[in-house]
Motif scaffolding. Structure first.
Motif, short mmCIF file in Angstrom:
data_model
loop_
_atom_site.label_atom_id
_atom_site.label_comp_id
_atom_site.label_asym_id
_atom_site.label_seq_id
_atom_site.Cartn_x
_atom_site.Cartn_y
_atom_site.Cartn_z
N ALA A 251 111.59 122.33 32.00
CA ALA A 251 112.08 122.70 33.33
C ALA A 251 113.37 121.93 33.61
O ALA A 251 113.43 120.71 33.46
CB ALA A 251 111.04 122.35 34.38
N TRP A 252 114.42 122.67 34.00
CA TRP A 252 115.71 122.04 34.27
C TRP A 252 115.81 121.66 35.74
O TRP A 252 115.27 122.35 36.62
CB TRP A 252 116.84 122.99 33.88
N PRO A 253 116.52 120.59 36.05
CA PRO A 253 116.62 120.11 37.43
C PRO A 253 117.61 120.94 38.25
O PRO A 253 118.61 121.42 37.73
CB PRO A 253 117.12 118.67 37.26
N HIS A 254 117.32 121.05 39.54
CA HIS A 254 118.16 121.80 40.48
C HIS A 254 118.41 120.98 41.73
O HIS A 254 117.56 120.19 42.15
CB HIS A 254 117.49 123.11 40.86
N ASP A 255 119.58 121.21 42.34
CA ASP A 255 119.89 120.50 43.57
C ASP A 255 119.41 121.29 44.77
O ASP A 255 118.79 122.36 44.65
CB ASP A 255 121.39 120.18 43.64
N GLY A 256 119.70 120.77 45.97
CA GLY A 256 119.19 121.39 47.18
C GLY A 256 119.81 122.71 47.54
O GLY A 256 119.31 123.41 48.41
N LEU A 257 120.89 123.07 46.89
CA LEU A 257 121.55 124.34 47.17
C LEU A 257 121.16 125.40 46.15
O LEU A 257 121.75 126.49 46.13
CB LEU A 257 123.07 124.16 47.19
N GLY A 258 120.22 125.10 45.30
CA GLY A 258 119.75 126.07 44.33
C GLY A 258 120.56 126.11 43.06
O GLY A 258 120.45 127.06 42.28
N LYS A 259 121.38 125.13 42.83
CA LYS A 259 122.20 125.10 41.64
C LYS A 259 121.63 124.11 40.62
O LYS A 259 121.06 123.09 40.98
CB LYS A 259 123.63 124.67 41.99
N LEU A 260 121.82 124.44 39.34
CA LEU A 260 121.43 123.51 38.30
C LEU A 260 122.18 122.19 38.47
O LEU A 260 123.37 122.19 38.80
CB LEU A 260 121.75 124.09 36.92
N VAL A 261 121.49 121.09 38.25
CA VAL A 261 122.18 119.82 38.18
C VAL A 261 123.18 119.90 37.03
O VAL A 261 122.82 120.28 35.92
CB VAL A 261 121.18 118.67 37.96
N PRO A 262 124.46 119.62 37.27
CA PRO A 262 125.47 119.77 36.23
C PRO A 262 125.08 119.07 34.93
O PRO A 262 124.74 117.88 34.93
CB PRO A 262 126.72 119.14 36.84
N GLY A 263 125.10 119.84 33.83
CA GLY A 263 124.77 119.28 32.54
C GLY A 263 123.29 119.21 32.24
O GLY A 263 122.89 118.85 31.13
N GLY A 264 122.45 119.53 33.22
CA GLY A 264 121.02 119.51 32.98
C GLY A 264 120.38 118.17 33.29
O GLY A 264 120.90 117.39 34.12
N PRO A 265 119.26 117.84 32.65
CA PRO A 265 118.54 116.61 32.97
C PRO A 265 119.38 115.37 32.75
O PRO A 265 120.09 115.25 31.75
CB PRO A 265 117.35 116.63 31.99
N HIS A 266 119.33 114.44 33.69
CA HIS A 266 119.97 113.15 33.50
C HIS A 266 119.19 112.34 32.45
O HIS A 266 117.99 112.55 32.25
CB HIS A 266 120.00 112.37 34.81
N THR A 267 119.89 111.43 31.83
CA THR A 267 119.26 110.51 30.89
C THR A 267 118.94 109.21 31.60
O THR A 267 119.76 108.68 32.35
CB THR A 267 120.19 110.23 29.69
N TYR A 268 117.72 108.70 31.39
CA TYR A 268 117.27 107.47 32.03
C TYR A 268 116.91 106.44 30.96
O TYR A 268 115.82 106.46 30.41
CB TYR A 268 116.06 107.74 32.93
N PRO A 269 117.84 105.51 30.65
CA PRO A 269 117.49 104.44 29.72
C PRO A 269 116.46 103.48 30.31
O PRO A 269 115.84 102.72 29.57
CB PRO A 269 118.83 103.73 29.47
N GLU A 270 116.29 103.55 31.64
CA GLU A 270 115.27 102.74 32.32
C GLU A 270 113.92 103.44 32.13
O GLU A 270 113.34 103.99 33.08
CB GLU A 270 115.62 102.60 33.80
N LEU A 271 113.43 103.41 30.90
CA LEU A 271 112.25 104.21 30.53
C LEU A 271 111.02 103.84 31.35
O LEU A 271 110.28 104.72 31.80
CB LEU A 271 111.95 104.02 29.04
N ALA A 272 110.77 102.56 31.53
CA ALA A 272 109.57 102.12 32.25
C ALA A 272 109.58 102.58 33.69
O ALA A 272 108.54 102.87 34.27
CB ALA A 272 109.44 100.60 32.19
N ALA A 273 110.76 102.65 34.28
CA ALA A 273 110.89 103.02 35.68
C ALA A 273 110.96 104.52 35.89
O ALA A 273 110.49 105.03 36.92
CB ALA A 273 112.13 102.37 36.29
N ALA A 274 111.54 105.27 34.91
CA ALA A 274 111.83 106.68 35.21
C ALA A 274 111.93 107.58 33.98
O ALA A 274 112.36 108.72 34.11
CB ALA A 274 113.15 106.77 35.98
N GLY A 275 111.53 107.13 32.80
CA GLY A 275 111.84 107.87 31.58
C GLY A 275 110.83 108.84 31.04
O GLY A 275 111.07 109.49 30.01
N LEU A 276 109.67 109.01 31.68
CA LEU A 276 108.60 109.84 31.14
C LEU A 276 108.87 111.33 31.31
O LEU A 276 109.24 111.78 32.38
CB LEU A 276 107.28 109.48 31.82
#
Length: 483
Positions: A251-276
């Motif tokens: 599932a690709w991320p979308h913003d509040g206006l119904g548009k895809l987040v530019p470039g798709g999913p962000h990368t989170y090197p902070e795996l323990a906090a947000a990487g799952l």
């Protein structure tokens, strides 16, 4: 203007049929859940409207939702709704979403397994085990793993925005030190450890480094071996960024206006906090593993003593990882998750074995996820997660004019209050506003969540506090900031 909590939302074609994994004995429950959505707060004397999942997806601009329900300790049903992205495939129970901060309680389970193996200690000085980078602490103080897990260590950095496609991604040491290409400030301790609760993604990034330092293995590998495989979370991983083949189906991320987040999913090197990356069914398998451990079941993944400590509510109603609420009849453990364009929620009860996990790929998915949770609560007779009734009073014209403006929240962002006919509206997220109601001369509320503003309505400076759950944060009107 950066809005509070970094959430924004999505409009997409949602006419794709929902994809169900199961439609047997639970089918009547599924219908009850799908058609029983209500808001967090309802106005006193006003009938609470019942909404459907599909109509709420359209209203809230959420293109895809995946739901799994736990009943009596087993997964009762799971189902997908909508699409992975505009023109994309239907969401199924196996569609992957970024879990956001639900990564934290999963990380906590791994850390506690390492405690059980005597590779970590709950109450020792973490700096004694960290290699290279050390956590800056006030003179004479030290921080423990227990405090990091419970958000009482006094560590800074609330959360992380991630890194868009094509942007340089920092190492964990870079993130902790706050040096380029990291896009967040350094992590350090600025209050006496153990004295107060303050949510800290920075603290969980310290745990990430701690796990790598004591095991000598990559964090994602340790989590796979210590939690994902033992709990049966076969679809889940801490792959950041996710591999190209998987990227085509998630599932690709979308913003509040119904548009895809530019470039798709962000990368989170902070795996323990947000990487799952995960699915609702896998999140429930985590919940089952925690519940079974707390009950001392055969085949448990964690010692009962440690599981009990994990689910003991402390400051801020947090245990060692999850948020914990004790009712007269049961004990609930939960956690939300918010990454750029993803909003999720997980809750389970240790006694009844009931629970739900909801994952969405829209920035307004949190409101939808909580509506679904309340609908599940009603359908399955839970002791909590019901709508709150509040009475509203008119807002005097002078007060209305006084409150209109932009407001800053230290280290978290900002929000705005605007006129709305004879009333007021509040915008907590970019591009999204909703009515603001008064329950008294200095107390205001919204309907989408149990959030209350306590406002000092007096010039020259208007200040106040936002209270929702364990969060209690100050705000102040920005100078010359009329919208």
């Amino acid at each position: 203007m950066r809005k509070l909590v970094g959430v924004a939302y999505v409009l997409a074609v949602i006419s794709v049929p929902a994809a169900a994994q199961q439609a047997g004995p639970a089918s009547s429950k599924i219908v009850a859940v799908e058609e029983g959505l209500t808001s967090a707060v309802v106005l006193a004397g006003t009938p609470a409207p019942r909404r459907t999942i599909m109509t709420e997806m359209r209203r809230l601009n959420v293109p895809g939702v995946s739901v799994a329900v736990l009943h009596g300790g087993t997964i009762d049903w799971s189902k997908g709704y909508g699409v992975t992205r505009a023109g994309g495939a239907p969401v199924t129970p196996d569609t992957l979403f970024q879990a956001g901060s639900i990564s934290k309680p999963v990380t906590a389970l791994a850390a506690l397994r390492l405690v059980e193996q005597h590779r970590l200690t709950l109450d020792g000085d973490v700096n004694a085990l960290l290699k290279g980078w050390k956590l800056p602490v006030p003179p004479g103080e030290h921080v423990t793993l227990r405090e990091l897990l419970a958000h009482t260590a006094g560590t800074t950095v609330h959360g992380f925005p991630g890194y868009a496609a094509g942007v340089a991604v920092p190492s964990v040491d870079d993130v902790l030190a706050g040096r380029p290409p990291a896009n967040t400030k350094p992590v350090f301790v600025d209050t006496k450890p153990g004295t107060m609760w303050r949510y800290s993604g920075g603290g969980y990034t310290v745990i990430q480094k701690l796990i790598e330092d004591v095991t000598g293995r990559p964090f994602a590998e340790v989590l796979r071996n210590e939690v994902l495989r033992p709990a049966g979370m076969s679809h889940s991983s801490f792959s950041q960024p996710i591999d190209v083949a998987s990227l085509a189906t998630v599932a690709w991320p979308h913003d509040g206006l119904g548009k895809l987040v530019p470039g798709g999913p962000h990368t989170y090197p902070e795996l323990a906090a947000a990487g799952l990356w995960s699915t609702p069914s896998d999140l429930l398998r985590y919940a089952i593993a925690v519940r079974d451990s707390a009950r001392g079941a055969d085949g448990r993944v964690l010692d009962r003593y440690l599981a009990t400590a994990m689910l003991m509510p402390g400051k801020g109603n947090y245990g060692l990882g999850p948020e914990v609420h004790v009712t007269p009849a049961d004990r609930a453990f939960s956690h939300g998750g918010s990454n750029a364009g993803y909003e999720n929620f997980l809750i389970a009860y240790t006694g009844s074995g009931d629970g739900v996990a909801v994952m969405t790929n829209g920035a307004r998915g949190n409101e939808l996820g909580m509506e679904i949770t309340r609908s599940v609560a009603a359908a399955y007779g839970w002791p909590s997660y019901r709508s709150i009734e509040r009475a509203s009073v008119p807002i005097p014209a002078a007060t209305r004019a006084l409150l209109i403006g932009n407001y800053a929240i230290p280290d978290l962002g900002s929000f705005s209050i605007t006129g709305d006919g004879q009333g007021l509206a509040i915008s907590l997220k970019e591009g999204v506003s909703e009515p603001l109601y008064a329950s008294g001369p200095d107390t205001y509320f919204i309907l989408s969540s149990d959030l209350v503003l306590h406002v000092n309505n007096r010039e020259p400076e208007i200040t106040g506090r936002i209270v929702t759950g364990p969060f209690d944060v100050p705000f102040a009107r920005e100078a010359d900031a009329k919208p």
